[in-house]
Design a protein around this motif. Structure first.
Motif, PDB file in Angstrom:
ATOM      1  N   GLY A  41       0.826  -1.206   0.000  1.00  0.00           N
ATOM      2  CA  GLY A  41       0.000   0.000   0.000  1.00  0.00           C
ATOM      3  C   GLY A  41       0.860   1.255   0.000  1.00  0.00           C
ATOM      4  O   GLY A  41       0.551   2.229  -0.677  1.00  0.00           O
ATOM      5  N   GLY A  42       1.949   1.224   0.737  1.00  0.00           N
ATOM      6  CA  GLY A  42       2.869   2.357   0.764  1.00  0.00           C
ATOM      7  C   GLY A  42       3.523   2.580  -0.584  1.00  0.00           C
ATOM      8  O   GLY A  42       3.690   3.715  -1.033  1.00  0.00           O
ATOM      9  N   VAL A  43       3.877   1.495  -1.245  1.00  0.00           N
ATOM     10  CA  VAL A  43       4.496   1.595  -2.575  1.00  0.00           C
ATOM     11  C   VAL A  43       3.495   2.189  -3.565  1.00  0.00           C
ATOM     12  O   VAL A  43       3.843   3.043  -4.389  1.00  0.00           O
ATOM     13  N   ARG A  44       2.226   1.772  -3.470  1.00  0.00           N
ATOM     14  CA  ARG A  44       1.186   2.332  -4.346  1.00  0.00           C
ATOM     15  C   ARG A  44       1.024   3.835  -4.116  1.00  0.00           C
ATOM     16  O   ARG A  44       0.877   4.606  -5.053  1.00  0.00           O
ATOM     17  N   GLN A  45       1.059   4.248  -2.852  1.00  0.00           N
ATOM     18  CA  GLN A  45       0.925   5.669  -2.537  1.00  0.00           C
ATOM     19  C   GLN A  45       2.096   6.478  -3.097  1.00  0.00           C
ATOM     20  O   GLN A  45       1.913   7.570  -3.622  1.00  0.00           O
ATOM     21  N   SER A  52       1.179  11.874  -9.999  1.00  0.00           N
ATOM     22  CA  SER A  52       0.420  13.119  -9.943  1.00  0.00           C
ATOM     23  C   SER A  52       1.342  14.340  -9.945  1.00  0.00           C
ATOM     24  O   SER A  52       1.020  15.363 -10.542  1.00  0.00           O
ATOM     25  N   ALA A  53       2.494  14.229  -9.310  1.00  0.00           N
ATOM     26  CA  ALA A  53       3.447  15.338  -9.341  1.00  0.00           C
ATOM     27  C   ALA A  53       3.970  15.563 -10.756  1.00  0.00           C
ATOM     28  O   ALA A  53       4.096  16.713 -11.209  1.00  0.00           O
ATOM     29  N   GLY A 125      -7.280   6.618 -15.978  1.00  0.00           N
ATOM     30  CA  GLY A 125      -8.114   7.812 -15.993  1.00  0.00           C
ATOM     31  C   GLY A 125      -9.172   7.828 -14.910  1.00  0.00           C
ATOM     32  O   GLY A 125     -10.174   8.527 -15.029  1.00  0.00           O
ATOM     33  N   THR A 126      -8.968   7.060 -13.838  1.00  0.00           N
ATOM     34  CA  THR A 126      -9.913   7.078 -12.721  1.00  0.00           C
ATOM     35  C   THR A 126      -9.864   8.461 -12.059  1.00  0.00           C
ATOM     36  O   THR A 126      -8.949   9.249 -12.331  1.00  0.00           O
ATOM     37  N   PRO A 127     -10.832   8.778 -11.213  1.00  0.00           N
ATOM     38  CA  PRO A 127     -10.802  10.093 -10.562  1.00  0.00           C
ATOM     39  C   PRO A 127      -9.496  10.391  -9.827  1.00  0.00           C
ATOM     40  O   PRO A 127      -9.089  11.543  -9.749  1.00  0.00           O
ATOM     41  N   ARG A 128      -8.834   9.370  -9.311  1.00  0.00           N
ATOM     42  CA  ARG A 128      -7.539   9.599  -8.653  1.00  0.00           C
ATOM     43  C   ARG A 128      -6.422   9.845  -9.658  1.00  0.00           C
ATOM     44  O   ARG A 128      -5.345  10.271  -9.294  1.00  0.00           O
ATOM     45  N   GLU A 129      -6.668   9.549 -10.923  1.00  0.00           N
ATOM     46  CA  GLU A 129      -5.641   9.703 -11.957  1.00  0.00           C
ATOM     47  C   GLU A 129      -6.021  10.810 -12.927  1.00  0.00           C
ATOM     48  O   GLU A 129      -5.807  10.692 -14.127  1.00  0.00           O
ATOM     49  N   ARG A 130      -6.589  11.871 -12.393  1.00  0.00           N
ATOM     50  CA  ARG A 130      -6.963  13.030 -13.204  1.00  0.00           C
ATOM     51  C   ARG A 130      -6.541  14.305 -12.497  1.00  0.00           C
ATOM     52  O   ARG A 130      -6.569  14.386 -11.277  1.00  0.00           O
TER      53      ARG A 130
END
Length: 148
Positions: A41-45, A52-53, A125-130
């Motif tokens: 989970g930490g690696v995913r974050q 996103s940066a 393109g999910t909401p977290r990837e926009r």
């Protein structure tokens, strides 16, 4: 005569039973599962944060270049960054001032305010990837289009 027999005294055996070993392995397996789940989970974050940066840097760079060396006009543009990993779409339209009374004539020689809406997507393109950025640009009217 008294005969004393010296026999071996049986002491209780020390050690673990098979059941105790199985329970210990089950607890160890559960602990390792939870630990690895937390680490993944930490690696995913970290991955999401880096993506996103990078998307924000690309978006800011694109917004900095828009209108430089070219006449900015209403319309839609799109493209990609990083070989298609990031997709972007830029909508440029005249800014509508809601505080301005309707029907008031606009000066065709006055600078025009344009509304820029930039959307960047990556991954699925999910909401977290926009990422969505908005900006306003002041442009001078094109003299050839006004004098016609």
């Amino acid at each position: 005569m008294n005969i004393v027999r010296r026999g071996r005294v049986r002491l209780p055996q020390r050690g673990y039973t098979l059941l105790e070993i199985i329970v210990a392995f089950a607890v160890l397996g559960l602990a390792l599962t939870l630990l690895l789940g937390t680490l993944s989970g930490g690696v995913r974050q970290v991955r999401w944060s880096a993506d996103s940066a990078r998307a924000a840097l690309h978006a800011q760079s694109l917004l900095d270049e828009v209108g430089v060396g070219e006449v900015l006009a209403p319309g839609i543009r799109d493209g990609t960054f990083d070989g298609g990993r990031y997709r972007w779409r830029l909508d440029i339209e005249p800014y509508v001032d809601r505080a301005r009374p309707p029907g008031q004539p606009a000066d065709p020689f006055a600078p025009q305010l344009l509304h820029l809406l930039l959307q960047v997507q990556w991954g699925e393109g999910t909401p977290r990837e926009r990422l969505q950025l908005e900006s306003l640009r002041l442009v001078q009217p094109d003299p050839s289009a006004v004098s016609g």
